[in-house]
Design an enzyme around this catalytic site. Structure first.
Site, PDB file in Angstrom:
ATOM      1  N   GLU A 161       0.841  -1.211   0.000  1.00  0.00           N
ATOM      2  CA  GLU A 161       0.000   0.000   0.000  1.00  0.00           C
ATOM      3  C   GLU A 161       0.873   1.257   0.000  1.00  0.00           C
ATOM      4  OE1 GLU A 161      -3.127   0.288   3.026  1.00  0.00           O
ATOM      5  OE2 GLU A 161      -2.881   2.465   2.944  1.00  0.00           O
ATOM      6  N   THR A 186      -3.438   2.730   5.702  1.00  0.00           N
ATOM      7  CA  THR A 186      -4.774   2.552   6.294  1.00  0.00           C
ATOM      8  C   THR A 186      -4.826   1.535   7.428  1.00  0.00           C
ATOM      9  OG1 THR A 186      -5.250   0.859   4.641  1.00  0.00           O
ATOM     10  CG2 THR A 186      -5.976   3.110   4.136  1.00  0.00           C
ATOM     11  N   CYS A 214      -8.282   3.230   8.389  1.00  0.00           N
ATOM     12  CA  CYS A 214      -9.675   3.034   7.978  1.00  0.00           C
ATOM     13  C   CYS A 214     -10.550   2.562   9.138  1.00  0.00           C
ATOM     14  CB  CYS A 214      -9.733   2.057   6.811  1.00  0.00           C
ATOM     15  SG  CYS A 214      -9.497   0.365   7.327  1.00  0.00           S
ATOM     16  N   SER A 222      -0.023  -9.840   6.835  1.00  0.00           N
ATOM     17  CA  SER A 222      -1.179  -8.948   6.928  1.00  0.00           C
ATOM     18  C   SER A 222      -0.905  -7.893   7.995  1.00  0.00           C
ATOM     19  CB  SER A 222      -2.424  -9.761   7.284  1.00  0.00           C
ATOM     20  OG  SER A 222      -3.426  -8.914   7.803  1.00  0.00           O
ATOM     21  N   SER A 223      -0.787  -6.649   7.558  1.00  0.00           N
ATOM     22  CA  SER A 223      -0.440  -5.571   8.492  1.00  0.00           C
ATOM     23  C   SER A 223      -1.496  -5.423   9.582  1.00  0.00           C
ATOM     24  CB  SER A 223      -0.296  -4.260   7.710  1.00  0.00           C
ATOM     25  OG  SER A 223      -0.161  -3.177   8.575  1.00  0.00           O
ATOM     26  N   ASN A 224      -2.776  -5.408   9.184  1.00  0.00           N
ATOM     27  CA  ASN A 224      -3.800  -5.151  10.210  1.00  0.00           C
ATOM     28  C   ASN A 224      -3.889  -6.314  11.201  1.00  0.00           C
ATOM     29  OD1 ASN A 224      -6.623  -6.627   9.795  1.00  0.00           O
ATOM     30  ND2 ASN A 224      -5.704  -6.315   7.772  1.00  0.00           N
TER      31      ASN A 224
HETATM   32  S1  SF4 Z   1      -8.540  -2.773   5.805  1.00  0.00           S
HETATM   33 FE1  SF4 Z   1     -10.228  -3.112   4.394  1.00  0.00          FE
HETATM   34  S2  SF4 Z   1     -11.525  -1.256   4.465  1.00  0.00           S
HETATM   35 FE2  SF4 Z   1      -9.534  -0.810   5.402  1.00  0.00          FE
HETATM   36  S3  SF4 Z   1      -8.370   0.091   3.706  1.00  0.00           S
HETATM   37 FE3  SF4 Z   1      -7.835  -2.096   3.796  1.00  0.00          FE
HETATM   38  S4  SF4 Z   1      -9.249  -3.065   2.371  1.00  0.00           S
HETATM   39 FE4  SF4 Z   1     -10.066  -1.022   2.807  1.00  0.00          FE
END
Ligand code: SF4
Length: 330
Positions: free
Chosen positions: A130, A168, A198, A226-228
């Site tokens: 990203e 994000t 986000c 996976s960052s999140n």
């Molecule tokens: S985590 Fe999901 S909603 Fe948030 S920017 Fe990434 S793809 Fe989009």
């Protein structure tokens, strides 16, 4: 003693609107154009999702040059730099852009501030797709700040004309710390017009923060890249869980992680289908963690429509099929 073992299940967890749209984009493209469909980079950072789409006929590549001329290529939810679109056009590829609209929003901010000749400090993880895509919008104006420790290296042309943007999927708390340090160094630093982290990232972190203080162990279902998902594991430990583990599948859970635990927290990253979480609950139930309580901190209703270029072709296909049927019946 079996009755006191419980599971706290975070909600929201799992698929966000951007991932749902990206996965559906590949599935619909496979139905419409037939296999193979090429996908540049992992459509979303999840081993299971990528494997499932591969089995349906998606071919994952690293760069456009691996895609045969004239073939269809889907760009991932993480977004791409403008030059990737240019390369695709040069190879006459049919490109379908599954970039999450919330990533596109950050790209638009980058373009706008670069056009106004701002220095842009992009907070994010070096090498993440990203960040590469966003930085590619205005490489001459953007510098990466990789967390609070990256602040010391920042130099700008005009301290009164600087703005920060972000990836994000960062930790909300760590990003606030990075911004605070940046503001100490650059008091006139501007903030983005709206949050770049986000809704899905912050909602999943909030749910983990609510749950973790009551957990001995938190299991985060998600892939290592996976960052999140990685951030959820960190947030769980920072919020008070004694331990946090990131796993792709239930069978990766080691029994010694659960030794002495009476409460296990479970959540999943934004690219994880809920069936994988249900398999974790089954694994835990087989070890007497049968009392499951969902900890809900937000309701999510956001849905994104499919990319325009795909919707246009789907509509044309439906019209052509209807005309064929009408012709057969006449
Ligand atoms: S985590 Fe999901 S909603 Fe948030 S920017 Fe990434 S793809 Fe989009």
């Amino acid at each position: 003693m079996t009755g006191s073992k419980r599971v706290l299940l975070a909600k929201p967890r799992g698929y966000c609107a951007g991932v749902d749209r990206a996965v559906q984009t590949v599935e619909e493209a496979l139905k419409l154009y037939g296999a193979p469909i090429y996908v540049r980079k992992e459509i979303v950072h999840n081993k299971h999702v990528v494997g499932t789409l591969q089995a349906k006929g998606a071919i994952f590549v690293e760069e456009n040059e691996e895609v045969p001329e004239g073939a269809t290529v889907v760009f991932s939810a993480h977004g791409v730099a403008p030059e990737v679109h240019e390369q695709a056009a040069a190879r006459s590829l049919k490109a379908i852009d599954a970039t999450c609209p919330l990533v596109t929003k950050v790209h638009q901010e980058a373009r706008r501030f670069a056009a106004e000749d701002y220095d842009i400090l992009l907070i994010g993880h070096e090498g993440h797709e990203e960040v590469i895509g966003t930085a590619g919008e205005a490489p001459a104006h953007i510098q990466l700040v990789d967390g609070p420790d990256g602040v010391d290296k920042v130099t700008v042309r005009d301290p009164s004309k600087v703005v920060w943007l972000s990836q994000t999927t960062l930790s909300v708390d760590e990003t606030l710390e990075t911004v605070a340090r940046l503001k100490t160094k650059l008091p006139l630093l501007m903030s983005p017009p709206s949050d770049d982290i986000c809704y899905a990232t912050s909602n999943r972190q909030d749910a983990v923060k609510a749950m973790a203080p009551n957990c001995d162990v938190v299991l985060v279902v998600g892939s290592q890249n996976s960052s999140n998902s990685q951030r959820l594991r960190e947030v769980a430990v920072d919020a008070g869980a004694s331990a946090g583990y990131l796993i792709d599948y239930a069978h990766e859970i080691q029994d010694d992680w659960l030794t002495g635990a009476t409460t296990v927290g479970v959540t999943s990253g934004a690219s994880v289908p809920d069936e994988l979480v249900m398999e974790v609950l089954d694994f835990l139930a087989a070890r007497d963690f049968t009392d499951v309580a969902e900890i809900t901190t937000a309701q999510e209703k956001l849905v994104f429509s499919l990319p325009q270029e795909l919707k246009r072709d789907m509509k044309a296909n439906a019209t052509a099929r209807a005309a064929e049927v009408a012709k057969t019946l006449s």
